[in-house]
Design an enzyme around this catalytic site. Sequence first.
Site, PDB file in Angstrom:
ATOM      1  N   CYS A 110       4.984 -14.153   2.471  1.00 27.07           N
ATOM      2  CA  CYS A 110       4.629 -15.074   3.539  1.00 27.07           C
ATOM      3  C   CYS A 110       5.148 -16.469   3.227  1.00 27.07           C
ATOM      4  O   CYS A 110       5.176 -16.891   2.077  1.00 27.07           O
ATOM      5  CB  CYS A 110       3.110 -15.093   3.710  1.00 27.07           C
ATOM      6  SG  CYS A 110       2.605 -16.160   5.063  1.00 27.07           S
ATOM      7  N   GLU A 150       3.880   8.263  11.188  1.00 31.00           N
ATOM      8  CA  GLU A 150       4.192   9.212  10.118  1.00 31.00           C
ATOM      9  C   GLU A 150       3.968  10.660  10.527  1.00 31.00           C
ATOM     10  O   GLU A 150       3.755  11.531   9.689  1.00 31.00           O
ATOM     11  CB  GLU A 150       3.394   8.825   8.872  1.00 31.00           C
ATOM     12  CG  GLU A 150       3.921   7.508   8.311  1.00 31.00           C
ATOM     13  CD  GLU A 150       3.140   6.956   7.130  1.00 31.00           C
ATOM     14  OE1 GLU A 150       1.938   7.241   7.021  1.00 31.00           O
ATOM     15  OE2 GLU A 150       3.761   6.213   6.342  1.00 31.00           O
ATOM     16  N   LYS A 151       4.058  10.928  11.839  1.00 23.99           N
ATOM     17  CA  LYS A 151       3.777  12.296  12.280  1.00 23.99           C
ATOM     18  C   LYS A 151       4.846  13.280  11.843  1.00 23.99           C
ATOM     19  O   LYS A 151       4.616  14.485  11.809  1.00 23.99           O
ATOM     20  CB  LYS A 151       3.526  12.352  13.784  1.00 23.99           C
ATOM     21  CG  LYS A 151       4.667  11.880  14.657  1.00 23.99           C
ATOM     22  CD  LYS A 151       4.206  11.869  16.116  1.00 23.99           C
ATOM     23  CE  LYS A 151       5.336  11.527  17.078  1.00 23.99           C
ATOM     24  NZ  LYS A 151       5.881  10.163  16.851  1.00 23.99           N
ATOM     25  N   PHE A 152       6.023  12.780  11.468  1.00 24.31           N
ATOM     26  CA  PHE A 152       7.054  13.675  10.926  1.00 24.31           C
ATOM     27  C   PHE A 152       7.135  13.624   9.401  1.00 24.31           C
ATOM     28  O   PHE A 152       8.040  14.185   8.794  1.00 24.31           O
ATOM     29  CB  PHE A 152       8.425  13.362  11.539  1.00 24.31           C
ATOM     30  CG  PHE A 152       8.499  13.728  12.994  1.00 24.31           C
ATOM     31  CD1 PHE A 152       8.362  15.051  13.402  1.00 24.31           C
ATOM     32  CD2 PHE A 152       8.669  12.747  13.964  1.00 24.31           C
ATOM     33  CE1 PHE A 152       8.402  15.387  14.749  1.00 24.31           C
ATOM     34  CE2 PHE A 152       8.715  13.077  15.308  1.00 24.31           C
ATOM     35  CZ  PHE A 152       8.586  14.400  15.710  1.00 24.31           C
ATOM     36  N   ASN A 162      -3.247  -1.112  -0.979  1.00 22.24           N
ATOM     37  CA  ASN A 162      -2.215  -0.073  -1.004  1.00 22.24           C
ATOM     38  C   ASN A 162      -0.841  -0.727  -1.031  1.00 22.24           C
ATOM     39  O   ASN A 162      -0.508  -1.504  -0.139  1.00 22.24           O
ATOM     40  CB  ASN A 162      -2.318   0.808   0.250  1.00 22.24           C
ATOM     41  CG  ASN A 162      -1.421   2.026   0.184  1.00 22.24           C
ATOM     42  OD1 ASN A 162      -1.637   2.912  -0.638  1.00 22.24           O
ATOM     43  ND2 ASN A 162      -0.412   2.073   1.034  1.00 22.24           N
ATOM     44  N   GLU A 163      -0.085  -0.442  -2.066  1.00 19.14           N
ATOM     45  CA  GLU A 163       1.290  -0.944  -2.162  1.00 19.14           C
ATOM     46  C   GLU A 163       1.392  -2.413  -1.753  1.00 19.14           C
ATOM     47  O   GLU A 163       2.023  -2.754  -0.754  1.00 19.14           O
ATOM     48  CB  GLU A 163       2.241  -0.093  -1.313  1.00 19.14           C
ATOM     49  CG  GLU A 163       2.399   1.318  -1.834  1.00 19.14           C
ATOM     50  CD  GLU A 163       3.467   2.107  -1.091  1.00 19.14           C
ATOM     51  OE1 GLU A 163       3.815   1.733   0.042  1.00 19.14           O
ATOM     52  OE2 GLU A 163       3.955   3.100  -1.642  1.00 19.14           O
ATOM     53  N   GLU A 196       1.183   9.030  -5.060  1.00 16.04           N
ATOM     54  CA  GLU A 196       1.757   9.630  -3.850  1.00 16.04           C
ATOM     55  C   GLU A 196       3.105  10.233  -4.181  1.00 16.04           C
ATOM     56  O   GLU A 196       3.913   9.627  -4.883  1.00 16.04           O
ATOM     57  CB  GLU A 196       2.014   8.564  -2.779  1.00 16.04           C
ATOM     58  CG  GLU A 196       0.807   7.881  -2.212  1.00 16.04           C
ATOM     59  CD  GLU A 196       1.220   6.820  -1.181  1.00 16.04           C
ATOM     60  OE1 GLU A 196       2.375   6.843  -0.705  1.00 16.04           O
ATOM     61  OE2 GLU A 196       0.386   5.959  -0.874  1.00 16.04           O
TER      62      GLU A 196
HETATM   63  C1  GAL Z   1       3.721   4.898   1.125  1.00 19.38           C
HETATM   64  C2  GAL Z   1       2.362   4.529   1.661  1.00 19.38           C
HETATM   65  C3  GAL Z   1       1.713   5.671   2.387  1.00 19.38           C
HETATM   66  C4  GAL Z   1       2.695   6.340   3.299  1.00 19.38           C
HETATM   67  C5  GAL Z   1       3.887   6.797   2.503  1.00 19.38           C
HETATM   68  C6  GAL Z   1       4.927   7.516   3.312  1.00 19.38           C
HETATM   69  O1  GAL Z   1       4.516   3.757   1.080  1.00 19.38           O
HETATM   70  O2  GAL Z   1       1.522   4.066   0.639  1.00 19.38           O
HETATM   71  O3  GAL Z   1       0.622   5.183   3.108  1.00 19.38           O
HETATM   72  O4  GAL Z   1       3.088   5.431   4.279  1.00 19.38           O
HETATM   73  O5  GAL Z   1       4.504   5.696   1.916  1.00 19.38           O
HETATM   74  O6  GAL Z   1       6.017   7.909   2.533  1.00 19.38           O
HETATM   75 ZN    ZN Z   2       0.732 -17.050   4.796  1.00 16.70          ZN
END
Ligand code: GAL
Ligand code: ZN
Length: 659
Positions: A158, A353-355, A152-153, A305
């Site tokens: 590092c 992320e509850k909001f 994911n994203e 998303e």
């Molecule tokens: C994205 C992420 C999601 C969620 C979302 C909130 O960056 O892939 O998991 O966090 O943002 O806006």
């Molecule tokens: Zn590393």
Amino acid sequence: MPSLRDAARGRILFGGDYNPEQWPEEVWAEDARLMREAGVNSVTLGVFSWARIEPHPGAREFGWLDRLMDLMHAHGIGVVLATPTSSPPPWMGARYPETLPRAEDGSVIWYGSRQHFCASSPVYRRHAAALTEDLAARYAAHPALTMWHINNEYCTHCWCDATAEHFRRWLTWRYTTTAALNEAWGTAFWSQRYDSWAEILPPRTTQYRHNPAHLLDFKRFTSDALMECYLAERDIVARHTPHTPVTTNFMPLWAGQDAWAWAAEEDVVSVDVYPDPQDSLGGQYNAMLADMTRSQAGGPWMVMEQAAGAVNWRGVNHPKPAGLNRLWSLQSVARGADAVCYFQWRQSRQGAEKFHSAMLGHSGEQGRTFGEIKRIGAELALLGPEVSGVAEAGDVAILHDWDAWWASTQEDRPSSLLSYTEVVQSWHRGLWEGGFATEFARPEADLSAFRMVAVPHLYLLTDAAIDNLVTYVRGGGTLVCGFFTGIADEDDRIRPGGMDARLRELLGIRTVHEWWPLDAGAVVECEGFEGGLWSEELEPDGSAETVAAYRGGELDGLPAVLRKGSAWYVSTLPAPEALRALLGRAAGEAGARPVMAGLPAGVEAVRRGDVLFLLHHGRGRVTVELPGPHIDLLTGAKADGSVELDRYGAAVLRSTTAP
Ligand code: GAL
Ligand code: ZN
């Protein structure tokens, strides 16, 4: 090769990230019912499920996921199944601290959030591969599976020792000898010569400025290192399900991944889009991300998303006023999206992320947001058969490139106010407001199909890219080139003369004597408009015509905009209205036409196949005159002569005049 078509099958995918591990099982059945009610036909499962599937090293708890896959299938909802490798469980970091990333100063990036993995860690990679293997084996034949969503994203960076080793291997592949590396990095400067590979480090915290070529290669390397992680997982799932498309979701306009290179390795190109509802240019930003992603996909693409309302991560998080979610969703579809999905289905009650809004928010099924979601779901179901599978490419291109972006955002430049993304957005805005269908392309791409090519700002251009531009113009193409372009070669070595000689010849410039960047908010007067951010002291070679000269100040009388035939050069950032006029003029001369002329302010027209989308980004009610009789595909009503659009209104029309 599998594609989005295999998952969409003539529909537009509608749904979102579904994180049922945050809820007791009783809620799942209600979720399924409400998803049906909202027209959801696709959910993304598993993105953050690593700790649930593998609560301790080597465990495999798939029972709950089996039940969910079955539940979704029973409700006719397809599953985009994620490999949960973006957020390793705490046991990983606790037992194998070498999997945790280290910052430039050597400090550890701890677990307790997400994305705390080092892309170069063999231990992380081994665990991720083992889990991916078992996940793919278990669900390969499940009828709910429609697509794979890898990680994911991808966005980690590092500077640890494993990364240092990996970086050296990458550099050996790129340069073969340390002599070649020393030459490419210009290490004669400040006594930076490397005597052996073992001395080379990632660009860690230093006493003073870094070597810019070192930084540039580290950005290239980091994108490639993350891509190795992606490819390893992709290859595992593809071995189990050769006919199921694979994606990984991009952050839009994100510097960390060279999206051109990544997109070439995906069956489906997907992106996460979060324009600010409060931003008056949110619609333009959404359009730009759509144009960019469609260009990377070379066809239909996926909104993986978006937010149904507010996000949680801005300083002030504004909800979407009524209609805006629908407007931006239809805008994405107009620009080739075959999937409109959200983060997330059901709003979390706990966690960071509850909001953050969701399709089904805390206000529940009676909430305004859910009402709008149901409407969007119903409308997309109508539009699927009309537009799915088609994606129209624009006839005007903006060139966009990660190497140039990386090189142009380094520490020591004529102006730290120069933002690559802001310049690109300004130029896209000019074309968007002019109503042109716009594509993005990489500088080495075949440009012959475009009537006009715009280069907002490409500080670094390879020889191949420059030759490509020359060939394009010699072949009759129209090029509009922005300031501070063609300055460096691919090693970030400055080209003499203030700009590459072939480009200067093409544009009718003898010498670029000085760059004159402007202070924040300052403007430079030009004939007929004001410029911002930047200006240049140019000496033309006599073969170009001055379109507009600087007025007053140090550059008085010198050319601000010039053209040599169909090659234009713009040495400042014209104010929005002026940039729009300039791009419109060049595009018009090149034979490009706006999608529709004479639109009221704030209304955007987009064609997808034979379907016309009218999108009203403004507030008041407007009337749009139509070229002939149409039918409204969302209401079935006849639209003869004109349509009315309210605030954030949209109409999707097909002409009923026989072709
Ligand atoms: C994205 C992420 C999601 C969620 C979302 C909130 O960056 O892939 O998991 O966090 O943002 O806006
Ligand atoms: Zn590393």
